[in-house]
Design a protein around this motif. Structure first.
Motif, PDB file in Angstrom:
ATOM      1  N   LEU A   1       0.830  -1.201   0.000  1.00 45.77           N
ATOM      2  CA  LEU A   1       0.000   0.000   0.000  1.00 45.77           C
ATOM      3  C   LEU A   1       0.865   1.252   0.000  1.00 45.77           C
ATOM      4  N   ARG A   2       0.297   2.324  -0.560  1.00 43.41           N
ATOM      5  CA  ARG A   2       0.999   3.605  -0.604  1.00 43.41           C
ATOM      6  C   ARG A   2       0.069   4.728  -0.154  1.00 43.41           C
ATOM      7  N   GLY A   3       0.669   5.831   0.266  1.00 43.53           N
ATOM      8  CA  GLY A   3      -0.073   7.060   0.516  1.00 43.53           C
ATOM      9  C   GLY A   3      -1.237   6.895   1.469  1.00 43.53           C
ATOM     10  N   LYS A   4      -2.396   7.479   1.096  1.00 43.00           N
ATOM     11  CA  LYS A   4      -3.571   7.482   1.958  1.00 43.00           C
ATOM     12  C   LYS A   4      -4.105   6.087   2.229  1.00 43.00           C
ATOM     13  N   ALA A   5      -3.912   5.177   1.290  1.00 42.31           N
ATOM     14  CA  ALA A   5      -4.399   3.807   1.479  1.00 42.31           C
ATOM     15  C   ALA A   5      -3.696   3.104   2.628  1.00 42.31           C
ATOM     16  N   LEU A   6      -2.519   3.587   2.995  1.00 40.13           N
ATOM     17  CA  LEU A   6      -1.731   2.976   4.069  1.00 40.13           C
ATOM     18  C   LEU A   6      -2.118   3.490   5.450  1.00 40.13           C
ATOM     19  N   ILE A   7      -2.726   4.677   5.524  1.00 42.90           N
ATOM     20  CA  ILE A   7      -2.903   5.370   6.809  1.00 42.90           C
ATOM     21  C   ILE A   7      -3.794   4.597   7.783  1.00 42.90           C
ATOM     22  N   PHE A   8      -5.003   4.225   7.344  1.00 43.13           N
ATOM     23  CA  PHE A   8      -5.931   3.600   8.291  1.00 43.13           C
ATOM     24  C   PHE A   8      -5.484   2.203   8.735  1.00 43.13           C
ATOM     25  N   PRO A   9      -5.079   1.315   7.808  1.00 41.98           N
ATOM     26  CA  PRO A   9      -4.588   0.006   8.265  1.00 41.98           C
ATOM     27  C   PRO A   9      -3.405   0.130   9.215  1.00 41.98           C
ATOM     28  N   LEU A  10      -2.491   1.051   8.923  1.00 44.22           N
ATOM     29  CA  LEU A  10      -1.326   1.219   9.784  1.00 44.22           C
ATOM     30  C   LEU A  10      -1.737   1.794  11.146  1.00 44.22           C
ATOM     31  N   SER A  11      -2.767   2.639  11.157  1.00 42.00           N
ATOM     32  CA  SER A  11      -3.259   3.191  12.427  1.00 42.00           C
ATOM     33  C   SER A  11      -3.825   2.091  13.324  1.00 42.00           C
ATOM     34  N   LEU A  12      -4.543   1.152  12.732  1.00 41.98           N
ATOM     35  CA  LEU A  12      -5.060   0.030  13.508  1.00 41.98           C
ATOM     36  C   LEU A  12      -3.926  -0.825  14.070  1.00 41.98           C
ATOM     37  N   VAL A  13      -2.899  -1.029  13.269  1.00 45.52           N
ATOM     38  CA  VAL A  13      -1.737  -1.784  13.738  1.00 45.52           C
ATOM     39  C   VAL A  13      -1.061  -1.043  14.893  1.00 45.52           C
ATOM     40  N   ILE A  14      -0.954   0.265  14.780  1.00 45.19           N
ATOM     41  CA  ILE A  14      -0.339   1.072  15.837  1.00 45.19           C
ATOM     42  C   ILE A  14      -1.123   0.933  17.146  1.00 45.19           C
ATOM     43  N   SER A  15      -2.457   0.784  17.055  1.00 48.40           N
ATOM     44  CA  SER A  15      -3.257   0.606  18.268  1.00 48.40           C
ATOM     45  C   SER A  15      -2.846  -0.651  19.024  1.00 48.40           C
ATOM     46  N   LEU A  16      -2.407  -1.677  18.294  1.00 49.73           N
ATOM     47  CA  LEU A  16      -1.934  -2.902  18.934  1.00 49.73           C
ATOM     48  C   LEU A  16      -0.622  -2.651  19.665  1.00 49.73           C
ATOM     49  N   PHE A  17       0.284  -1.916  19.019  1.00 51.94           N
ATOM     50  CA  PHE A  17       1.542  -1.565  19.670  1.00 51.94           C
ATOM     51  C   PHE A  17       1.276  -0.756  20.943  1.00 51.94           C
ATOM     52  N   PHE A  18       0.317   0.149  20.870  1.00 52.05           N
ATOM     53  CA  PHE A  18      -0.034   0.969  22.032  1.00 52.05           C
ATOM     54  C   PHE A  18      -0.574   0.094  23.157  1.00 52.05           C
ATOM     55  N   LEU A  19      -1.396  -0.887  22.796  1.00 49.60           N
ATOM     56  CA  LEU A  19      -2.046  -1.742  23.788  1.00 49.60           C
ATOM     57  C   LEU A  19      -1.026  -2.557  24.564  1.00 49.60           C
ATOM     58  N   TRP A  20      -0.096  -3.208  23.836  1.00 51.50           N
ATOM     59  CA  TRP A  20       0.835  -4.046  24.574  1.00 51.50           C
ATOM     60  C   TRP A  20       1.966  -3.236  25.206  1.00 51.50           C
ATOM     61  N   GLY A  21       2.198  -2.022  24.737  1.00 51.24           N
ATOM     62  CA  GLY A  21       3.146  -1.148  25.418  1.00 51.24           C
ATOM     63  C   GLY A  21       2.650  -0.799  26.813  1.00 51.24           C
ATOM     64  N   PHE A  22       1.369  -0.513  26.919  1.00 51.58           N
ATOM     65  CA  PHE A  22       0.770  -0.200  28.216  1.00 51.58           C
ATOM     66  C   PHE A  22       0.859  -1.404  29.146  1.00 51.58           C
ATOM     67  N   SER A  23       0.571  -2.578  28.615  1.00 49.54           N
ATOM     68  CA  SER A  23       0.622  -3.799  29.417  1.00 49.54           C
ATOM     69  C   SER A  23       2.041  -4.069  29.903  1.00 49.54           C
ATOM     70  N   TYR A  24       3.019  -3.848  29.019  1.00 53.08           N
ATOM     71  CA  TYR A  24       4.411  -4.080  29.389  1.00 53.08           C
ATOM     72  C   TYR A  24       4.854  -3.105  30.485  1.00 53.08           C
ATOM     73  N   GLY A  25       4.412  -1.844  30.393  1.00 53.60           N
ATOM     74  CA  GLY A  25       4.752  -0.860  31.418  1.00 53.60           C
ATOM     75  C   GLY A  25       4.219  -1.253  32.789  1.00 53.60           C
ATOM     76  N   LEU A  26       3.021  -1.834  32.819  1.00 53.46           N
ATOM     77  CA  LEU A  26       2.450  -2.284  34.082  1.00 53.46           C
ATOM     78  C   LEU A  26       3.186  -3.491  34.641  1.00 53.46           C
ATOM     79  N   LEU A  27       3.649  -4.371  33.761  1.00 54.98           N
ATOM     80  CA  LEU A  27       4.318  -5.595  34.196  1.00 54.98           C
ATOM     81  C   LEU A  27       5.540  -5.285  35.054  1.00 54.98           C
ATOM     82  N   ASP A  28       6.355  -4.340  34.608  1.00 48.24           N
ATOM     83  CA  ASP A  28       7.579  -4.010  35.345  1.00 48.24           C
ATOM     84  C   ASP A  28       7.264  -3.439  36.719  1.00 48.24           C
TER      85      ASP A  28
END
Length: 367
Positions: A17-44
């Motif tokens: 994917l390129r340009g605007k077509a990449l934005i929304f799918p990548l945003s959803l993927v970023i939400s996963l990174f955000f989710l497990w980042g929060f979980s990892y911060g709590l673990l420590d």
């Protein structure tokens, strides 16, 4: 911040994917990174909190990390990879979110029925909950890391993964900030009640993101697509023109070296983060609440380092950046081992900056 085992990432059969077509799918993927980042911060933070509330030793508290990375990531990542191969990215992500939310909601009854008399059994229950969460996160990282690599232009794969992982860092420093207020102050310092509510919120967030993925149509990769596409579409080539990922497993040197390097890095990162609060309270004069805040500052430093490394990855080669950051990390770690007091804690925070790009860079180099 760290997790899934590097695997060969198949390319999108319909082209990246390129340009605007990449934005929304990548945003959803970023939400996963955000989710497990929060979980990892709590673990420590839970390491120190369980040492206080359940009266367990530092060695016993590392059981959380053992089940998180050993039981969840090391053992379950191959299962997640096989599911991804057979069912595609979306089903794998939904499976990961389901396990993640289930493990988080299990914290409620475990904390509710926890008493001083059954503290060892209670800690075993928390380890079981953490194992389920880790299986979910291992599944998410296996899918999300690979998806972030293959969804866009291969030439910018390292920078794109660095950017996604940067949001992992943004979420990770929120965990210690919450803990400093709800885990380490007043009567909460010797109570597990707030642990129940925090993980209930974590479970709700997992369910909400799962619903988003369920109703969203994403570019997909399946085994049938891979079989119908040409080898050039499926595999990148190394500097000698050989297709990466082709041939028997023992000849896929990128993946083997990537796995070994990632194993060593994750071990180092987890040890540093897990005992940060202990180091700050025992090697300096900080309270547990202050040390939790300091850990949050360290993770903010880590996040800033990720974004800076993302920018540098567009200029320098990934292997060169990795070498430079690793040299600085080794030197700083040597001082931390020998140093004492506030200055040593400050250097420990700086170390997080140089850890920042290592996981996504190793992942990209190993796939």
């Amino acid at each position: 911040m760290a997790g899934g085992i590097p695997i060969a990432a198949p390319a999108l059969s319909s082209g990246f994917l390129r340009g605007k077509a990449l934005i929304f799918p990548l945003s959803l993927v970023i939400s996963l990174f955000f989710l497990w980042g929060f979980s990892y911060g709590l673990l420590d933070v839970l390491n120190k909190h369980f040492q206080t509330v359940l009266d367990i030793t530092k060695l016993q508290s590392t059981g959380l990390q053992v089940v998180y990375f050993g039981g969840g990531y090391l053992l379950f990542s191959p299962v997640a990879a096989e599911v991804m191969k057979r069912k595609g990215y979306k089903i794998t992500i939904l499976m990961g979110l389901s396990l993640y939310s289930l493990g988080a909601i299990m914290f409620w009854p475990t904390a509710h029925f926890s008493t001083y008399d059954n503290r060892i059994a209670s800690f075993g229950g928390f380890c079981a909950c953490t194992l389920v969460i880790a299986c979910g996160l291992a599944t998410l990282e296996t899918a999300a890391n690979s998806y972030a690599v293959v969804i866009g232009d291969p030439a910018s794969a390292s920078a794109r993964l660095q950017f996604c992982q940067s949001w992992n860092g943004v979420a990770s420093f929120i965990g210690p900030l919450i803990a400093s207020k709800f885990f380490f102050t007043g009567k909460n310092e010797h109570s597990l009640v707030n642990v129940q509510f925090v993980y209930l919120a974590v479970a709700c967030a997992g369910v909400a993101i799962a619903v988003l993925f369920l109703v969203t149509k994403l570019p997909e990769v399946s085994e049938e697509m891979l079989n119908s596409s040409t080898p050039a579409e499926n595999f990148a080539a190394d500097e000698f023109g050989n297709e990466i990922g082709q041939g028997p497993l023992y000849k896929q040197y990128n993946m083997i070296f990537g796995f070994v390097a990632q194993f060593c890095y994750v071990g180092a990162q987890v040890t540093v983060a897990s005992f940060f609060i202990n180091y700050a309270t025992e090697n300096a004069t900080f309270s547990a609440a202050q040390a939790s805040n300091m850990l949050s500052y360290a993770l903010i430093t880590f996040t800033v380092g990720r974004f800076i490394a993302t920018a540098l990855a567009t200029i320098f080669q990934a292997d060169f950046l990795l070498m430079v950051y690793a040299i600085f990390a080794i030197a700083l770690n040597a001082y931390i081992c020998a140093g004492h007091g506030t200055a040593a804690v400050a250097i420990l925070i700086v170390l997080f900056f140089f850890e920042a790009p290592m996981y996504p860079t190793l992942f990209t180099l190993g796939t």
